[in-house]
Design a protein around this motif. Structure first.
Motif, PDB file in Angstrom:
ATOM      1  N   THR A  41       0.641  -1.469   0.084  1.00  0.00           N
ATOM      2  CA  THR A  41      -0.075   0.047   0.370  1.00  0.00           C
ATOM      3  C   THR A  41       0.395   0.931   0.225  1.00  0.00           C
ATOM      4  O   THR A  41       0.732   2.129  -0.885  1.00  0.00           O
ATOM      5  CB  THR A  41      -0.800  -0.085   1.349  1.00  0.00           C
ATOM      6  OG1 THR A  41      -1.864  -1.097   1.248  1.00  0.00           O
ATOM      7  CG2 THR A  41      -1.797   1.247   1.021  1.00  0.00           C
ATOM      8  N   ASP A  81      -6.610   0.853  -0.972  1.00  0.00           N
ATOM      9  CA  ASP A  81      -7.206  -0.437  -0.499  1.00  0.00           C
ATOM     10  C   ASP A  81      -8.573  -0.191   0.346  1.00  0.00           C
ATOM     11  O   ASP A  81      -9.826  -1.489   0.218  1.00  0.00           O
ATOM     12  CB  ASP A  81      -6.212  -1.551   0.403  1.00  0.00           C
ATOM     13  CG  ASP A  81      -5.264  -0.358   1.594  1.00  0.00           C
ATOM     14  OD1 ASP A  81      -5.831   0.603   0.988  1.00  0.00           O
ATOM     15  OD2 ASP A  81      -5.239  -1.156   2.343  1.00  0.00           O
ATOM     16  N   ASP A 157      -5.353  -1.379  -5.745  1.00  0.00           N
ATOM     17  CA  ASP A 157      -4.743  -2.050  -4.074  1.00  0.00           C
ATOM     18  C   ASP A 157      -6.070  -2.684  -4.011  1.00  0.00           C
ATOM     19  O   ASP A 157      -6.882  -2.463  -3.224  1.00  0.00           O
ATOM     20  CB  ASP A 157      -4.533  -1.104  -3.190  1.00  0.00           C
ATOM     21  CG  ASP A 157      -3.341  -1.260  -2.059  1.00  0.00           C
ATOM     22  OD1 ASP A 157      -3.243  -2.365  -2.534  1.00  0.00           O
ATOM     23  OD2 ASP A 157      -3.098   0.307  -1.121  1.00  0.00           O
ATOM     24  N   GLU A 158      -5.222  -4.493  -3.421  1.00  0.00           N
ATOM     25  CA  GLU A 158      -6.306  -5.703  -3.407  1.00  0.00           C
ATOM     26  C   GLU A 158      -7.854  -5.557  -3.851  1.00  0.00           C
ATOM     27  O   GLU A 158      -8.723  -5.044  -3.164  1.00  0.00           O
ATOM     28  CB  GLU A 158      -5.806  -5.348  -1.560  1.00  0.00           C
ATOM     29  CG  GLU A 158      -5.010  -5.874  -1.154  1.00  0.00           C
ATOM     30  CD  GLU A 158      -4.520  -6.313  -0.533  1.00  0.00           C
ATOM     31  OE1 GLU A 158      -5.450  -6.323   0.744  1.00  0.00           O
ATOM     32  OE2 GLU A 158      -3.630  -5.724   0.846  1.00  0.00           O
TER      33      GLU A 158
HETATM   34 MG   LIG Z   1      -2.462  -2.593   2.197  1.00  0.00          MG
END
Ligand SMILES: [Mg+2]
Ligand SMILES: Nc1ncnc2c1ncn2[C@@H]1O[C@H](COP(=O)(O)OP(=O)(O)OP(=O)(O)O)[C@@H](O)[C@H]1O
Lengths: 308, 552
Positions: A41, A81, A157-158
């Motif tokens: 991140t 995220d 992000d994810e």
């Molecule tokens: Mg992360």
């Protein structure tokens, strides 16, 4: 498309990202994987102009993220995220707001919003309040927002965290589709099954350092010149193991019921040789299978022992 | 499907925020509570007034209703508006929507402007919603359209001021709590002039109106200019706070402050020109004006000397893009602690010198005395003008301190907070100590005092000399506080007591001389330290800029 060189980020005395370098070619899907707290991140926020690197450079499409954030912002679609949504706003209003935020022409905002809702299956939820959406729906909404200005580079992000299995498969299909449209996708995850199969390249990060970077195949080759095979025999597995262990190219062999697992050293050509050798010893071979390297085993091999 | 959004032409942030805010139950609740409280107060007032007194004048009732209404709106503006306006940007941060917002194509100014509109829409609903209630006052008369217009103008101005202040703190801080408390702290101090003016419009029995009537026209302009500039300055600061650190976050503020201080100086000189022959009331006006100017000039070190010492690669590049003729000037206007230091000192010195010259000429042309703070005392022209160089010395001190902290790698935000506290403390604290400690000192306990080290006190010590030649020829200490204390030590001098509290052999030295010496030497020391730090500082390795293509 993305060029990162010697990126550092420290929080106080703690170095969250240390000397990270990699390149992402245009049109590829790049998987950025690492365990929790690896610094994914942090790296992504630096790439998305939200965090200033302590040292190092990052270029997106030739623009420096530190010096020209406003140019980078137009090129990338960023999906964090964790993110919040506005209260009291409906899905289509939300998307039109971001269409306006990206300064799309007034007349086309509605049509573009419809388009991305179609792409992300949000059309049935159009009039729902965004604060009333479930986590997975929000995730899709954010992806829709990310796509609204047709960015060249997607930084996710994810993105699949919280999606159900069906949505996950659809999401992968969507990523493949986007990549076919020529977009560069930078996607982070610690769920490996999510990435295997769609990423042309991966970067593996742990404790702020890149451990391996490149295509899955090249990492595999660099990692272990050995290959694992599974030989199914009709009988005499134990003897087969004994004989196999006498060969110099066999590093390891073990019987598992009717199956013999062996690790072989050398190139592809050792496999037929072993088959010939076993056949000459009258071992009834019913089948042979080479184990393929998947992301998961690679990941486990690379990050093994490095975990604090 | 081809349905077009009727609001598509509105500012997107305004549209989004209005939709989000007005659909919540909290808003409905706040609004209804406000209306019922205001309504209840007005009706109770009506009841009491109409019920009790024998001879009610309808116009009085009308005016009272209107005043209540205005006060209600004033309370909303002053206390309710910061509560939501401060959440404009910190709310986005806390709700984790800020990252999404800032990574769009919105430029910082788009965001600030949208948030300003949205907050103003919110206020406007309160203003418009109470209109039916104010219509009650027309039933009774007693309020002129001019007064209503003035009130609305003042309220709008006040709302804009409160909103911009809130937005500034909302952009600078990351938590709503800090933004709200900072805003309230400033509003408490800055609210009185505006409130006073509104009440003054109606207070025809009292003395305020008479006082206001005696105030020359330029002073009203000055007040308006101050509020308007505060609004612009806050919005500029909010915009700059949203920019990335490599962008130019300084030149706009520098140019604005130049224009603003020039305007304030011009207005002050205009006042002096208009009022000089009248003589009498000029002293305190001039004193207040010099104080205001000094206060404003302190913004320069606070804002510009606290910047980081190094310019980003982007800024260096942009600086190089200017024409060679303009480059020295732009170097002064571009961000950077050292350029901020030079810029502040050059501009402030120039302005002070011009002011001093203009005042000098003015005073000699008009052959005027400068009666200051007391109708019976006079201060020589030269002595009054000493305030200006003294102010410059204080400015130099604060600027050097900022510069030193900047070179010592303090964060800009921290430097500004420290400086703000220091400036306020050094100007206010001595007054508090003075009032509480004066008695003990008079008993002969304390030998000398350091009040002169406070900028405001040192300047007052010039304008209020230890003893004054009265018009009747007698020489007495200034009768300012309690009469049984010798104030020489307090106001005018560094007073070293020898034997008794009033020993004439006490060594006396004007406080401003001491202050000048102390502050000048401190500044010099700090500047030497700065030079040392700057030399020791390794040339930074700023993130490399992309190859030529990204620069175009
Ligand atoms: Mg992360
Ligand atoms: N604001 C911060 N202040 C201090 N340390 C931080 C901050 N943000 C992250 N860190 C630290 O930096 C390291 C990397 O964090 P990061 O969020 O980048 O990990 P991640 O790879 O995204 O992990 P995850 O898979 O859990 O999302 C962690 O050790 C974390 O504790």
């Amino acid at each position: 498309m993305i060029e990162v060189k010697g990126l550092h980020k420290s929080y106080g005395g703690f170095e969250a990202v240390k000397d990270v370098s990699f390149q992402v070619a245009p049109g590829t899907v790049f998987g950025f994987i690492g365990p929790n707290g690896a610094g994914k991140t942090t790296t992504i926020r630096m790439l998305s102009t939200l965090l200033e690197p302590t040292a190092g450079t990052a270029l997106v499409d030739g623009h420096c993220v530190v010096n020209y954030p406003e140019r980078v912002r137009q090129i990338i679609g960023y999906m964090p995220d964790r993110f919040g949504v506005y209260e009291g706003i409906q899905v289509w209003e939300y998307l039109e707001f971001f269409a306006a935020a990206y300064k799309l022409p007034r007349g086309r905002r509605r049509a573009i919003a419809e388009e991305v809702m179609e792409l992300t299956d949000l059309t049935p939820l159009k009039e729902k309040l965004v604060s009333e959406l479930s986590k997975g729906m929000r995730q899709r909404l954010c992806l829709a927002k990310t796509l609204i200005h047709d960015p060249k580079v997607l930084i996710l992000d994810e993105p699949a965290a919280g999606l159900d299995p069906r949505a996950r498969i659809e999401f992968r299909a969507l990523l493949v589709e986007l990549s076919r449209m020529g977009k560069t996708v930078f996607i982070s995850s610690h769920i490996l099954t999510e990435l295997s199969g769609i990423c042309q390249e991966v970067g593996i990060i742990e404790q702020g350092q890149i451990l391996a970077c490149g295509s899955v195949e090249s990492i595999a080759r660099a990692l272990s010149p050995s290959r694992r095979v599974r030989i199914r025999v009709l009988r005499g597995a134990a003897e087969a193991v004994e004989w196999l262990k006498k060969r110099p190219e066999v590093l390891e062999a073990a019987a598992d019921g009717e199956t013999v697992r062996a690790t072989l050293q050398g190139g592809e050509e050792v496999v037929p040789e072993i088959v010939k050798y076993l056949a000459g010893l009258d071992v009834p071979i019913a089948g042979l299978e080479q184990e393929h390297h998947n992301l998961e085993t690679l990941f486990m091999q690379i990050t093994k022992g490095a975990v604090a | 499907m081809a349905r077009t959004d009727p609001f598509a032409h509105l500012n997107p942030i305004l549209l989004k925020d209005v939709r989000a805010a007005f659909r919540t139950r909290r808003f409905a609740f706040t609004f209804m509570t406000y209306l019922s409280v205001l309504g209840a107060v007005i009706f109770i007032m009506l009841f009491v007034q109409l019920g009790s007194s024998k001879n009610v004048v309808p116009s009085d009732v009308g005016r009272d209703i209107f005043l209540t209404f205005i006060l209600g709106l004033g309370v909303v503006t002053w206390f309710l508006v910061p509560a939501f306006a401060c959440a404009a940007l910190t709310g986005e941060r806390e709700g984790e929507t800020f990252d999404l917002l800032i990574t769009t194509s919105f430029r910082p100014w788009d965001i600030v402007w949208g948030k300003l509109l949205a907050s103003f829409a919110y206020v406007f609903v309160f203003y418009a919603g109470s209109l039916p209630l104010v219509c009650l006052s027309f039933l009774f008369g007693g309020v002129s359209p001019g007064q209503i217009g003035c009130c609305y103008l003042a309220l709008t101005l006040a709302a804009l001021f409160v909103i911009s202040l809130s937005l500034m703190f909302s952009a600078v801080y990351t938590s709503s709590k800090r933004a709200v408390s900072s805003t309230y702290a400033i509003l408490v101090f800055s609210g009185f002039p505006l409130l006073g003016m509104i009440i003054g419009l109606f207070e025809d029995r009292g003395s305020l109106r008479r006082v206001l009537a005696g105030v020359p026209l330029p002073v009203f302009f000055l007040t308006a200019v101050l509020y308007l500039s505060a609004i612009v300055l806050c919005l500029l600061c909010a915009t700059n706070a949203l920019k990335s650190p490599t962008e130019n976050r300084s030149t706009n503020t520098r140019l604005f402050l130049c224009a603003f201080t020039a305007l304030v100086t011009a207005l002050g000189l205009w006042t002096a020109w208009e009022e000089m022959p009248a003589g009498k009331d000029l002293g305190w006006l001039l004193g207040i004006w010099l104080g205001v100017l000094g206060g404003i000039l302190l913004l320069f070190p606070l804002l510009f000397c606290a910047e980081p010492p190094q310019r980003s690669r982007r800024l260096q590049f942009e600086l190089g893009q200017h024409r060679p003729v303009l480059r020295p000037l732009m170097r002064l206007l571009y961000p950077g602690a050292l350029s901020g230091f030079a810029f502040s000192l050059i501009w402030c010195t120039g302005l002070m010198a011009l002011t001093a010259a203009a005042l000098w000429i003015l005073i000699h042309q008009k052959r005027a005395d400068l009666p200051l703070f007391s109708e019976t005392s006079t201060v020589g022209t030269a002595q009054a003008l000493l305030v200006l160089p003294l102010a410059l010395v204080f400015l130099l001190f604060f600027a050097s301190l900022c510069l030193l902290m900047s070179y010592a790698d303090f964060r800009t935000k921290n430097i500004r907070t420290v400086m703000l506290f220091l400036i306020v403390l050094s100007n206010v604290l001595p007054g508090v100590i003075l009032v509480s400690a004066e008695r003990r000192r008079a008993d002969g306990q304390a030998g000398f005092n350091l009040y002169g080290l406070s900028p405001s006190f040192a300047e007052m010590s010039i304008l209020m000399p230890p003893s004054t030649v009265f018009k009747d020829g007698s020489v007495k200490p200034l009768p300012i506080l309690r009469g049984d204390v010798d104030f020489r030590g307090t106001w005018g001098c560094l007073y070293v007591k020898l034997d008794s509290p009033f020993d004439p052999r006490g060594v006396m030295m004007p406080q401003w001389v001491v202050a000048m010496a102390v502050y000048l030497s401190l500044s010099l020391v700090m500047l030497v330290l700065c030079a040392y730090l700057a030399r020791r500082r390794r040339p930074p390795t700023p993130p490399e800029v992309a190859p030529a293509t990204s620069e175009t």
